[in-house]
Design an enzyme around this catalytic site. Structure first.
Site, PDB file in Angstrom:
ATOM      1  N   CYS A  73      -4.563  -3.629  -1.706  1.00 12.36           N
ATOM      2  CA  CYS A  73      -3.193  -4.054  -1.404  1.00 12.36           C
ATOM      3  C   CYS A  73      -2.987  -4.248   0.096  1.00 12.36           C
ATOM      4  O   CYS A  73      -3.665  -3.626   0.919  1.00 12.36           O
ATOM      5  CB  CYS A  73      -2.197  -3.007  -1.909  1.00 12.36           C
ATOM      6  SG  CYS A  73      -2.248  -2.724  -3.680  1.00 12.36           S
ATOM      7  N   GLU A  75      -0.600  -3.209   2.018  1.00  9.61           N
ATOM      8  CA  GLU A  75      -0.156  -2.007   2.712  1.00  9.61           C
ATOM      9  C   GLU A  75      -1.336  -1.155   3.152  1.00  9.61           C
ATOM     10  O   GLU A  75      -1.398  -0.663   4.276  1.00  9.61           O
ATOM     11  CB  GLU A  75       0.756  -1.167   1.815  1.00  9.61           C
ATOM     12  CG  GLU A  75       2.024  -1.856   1.393  1.00  9.61           C
ATOM     13  CD  GLU A  75       1.897  -2.640   0.084  1.00  9.61           C
ATOM     14  OE1 GLU A  75       0.922  -3.419  -0.084  1.00  9.61           O
ATOM     15  OE2 GLU A  75       2.775  -2.489  -0.771  1.00  9.61           O
TER      16      GLU A  75
END
Length: 161
Positions: A73, A75
């Site tokens: 991801c 993030e």
């Protein structure tokens, strides 16, 4: 029996112009990061931008792989890069944006559970809350820290119990 209520506080903005210039830049960097996403399977491009205490902004985007779950991801890409490049510099905030079907989503998307745990570990590592901005075209959320997103969190000291 005891009943405990956990409350998450979210500030909502209708426009990026309601934020100060530092947070506008952070969100714009997250939006920009969506363009480097490698997401040929989901076509769901996520960008993240991490603001460090030294003023540096680190960007990351989701990176998919046909051998699920080998992708990562946005993030975590941004946070791991920030922590590896600046291992002694606390993280102040993170902004997350998603681009899909030729436009940014109208409503913000939150980080997945794995990302929340990684963000929490970083918050705990530096003993500093990480402010979160979730961008949507019609709505922007501001959350004061990661613990607001993951109230019943697993932390390092639990390994010693």
């Amino acid at each position: 029996m005891k009943k405990t209520q956990l409350i998450t506080t979210v500030l909502e903005y209708n426009s990026i112009e309601e934020l100060d210039s530092v947070n506008q830049e952070l969100i714009n960097k997250a939006k920009e990061a969506t363009q480097s996403s490698y997401s040929p399977y989901s076509n769901f491009s996520v960008g993240a931008a991490v603001l460090l205490e030294n003023g540096e902004i680190i960007q990351g985007s989701n990176q998919e792989n046909s051998a699920y779950p080998s992708g990562l991801c946005a993030e975590r890409v941004a946070m791991f890069y920030a922590n590896s490049k600046y291992p002694n510099v606390p993280v102040k905030s993170i902004a997350i944006a998603c681009y899909n079907n030729g436009q940014f989503l109208e409503r913000p998307i939150p980080p997945c559970g794995s990302c929340r745990q990684v963000l929490l570990e970083t918050e705990e590592r530096y003993h500093t809350p990480i402010q979160v901005f979730l961008y949507g075209q019609k709505q922007i959320f501001e959350i004061e820290n990661i613990k607001q997103l993951l109230p019943l969190y697993f932390e390092k000291n639990m390994l010693d119990e």
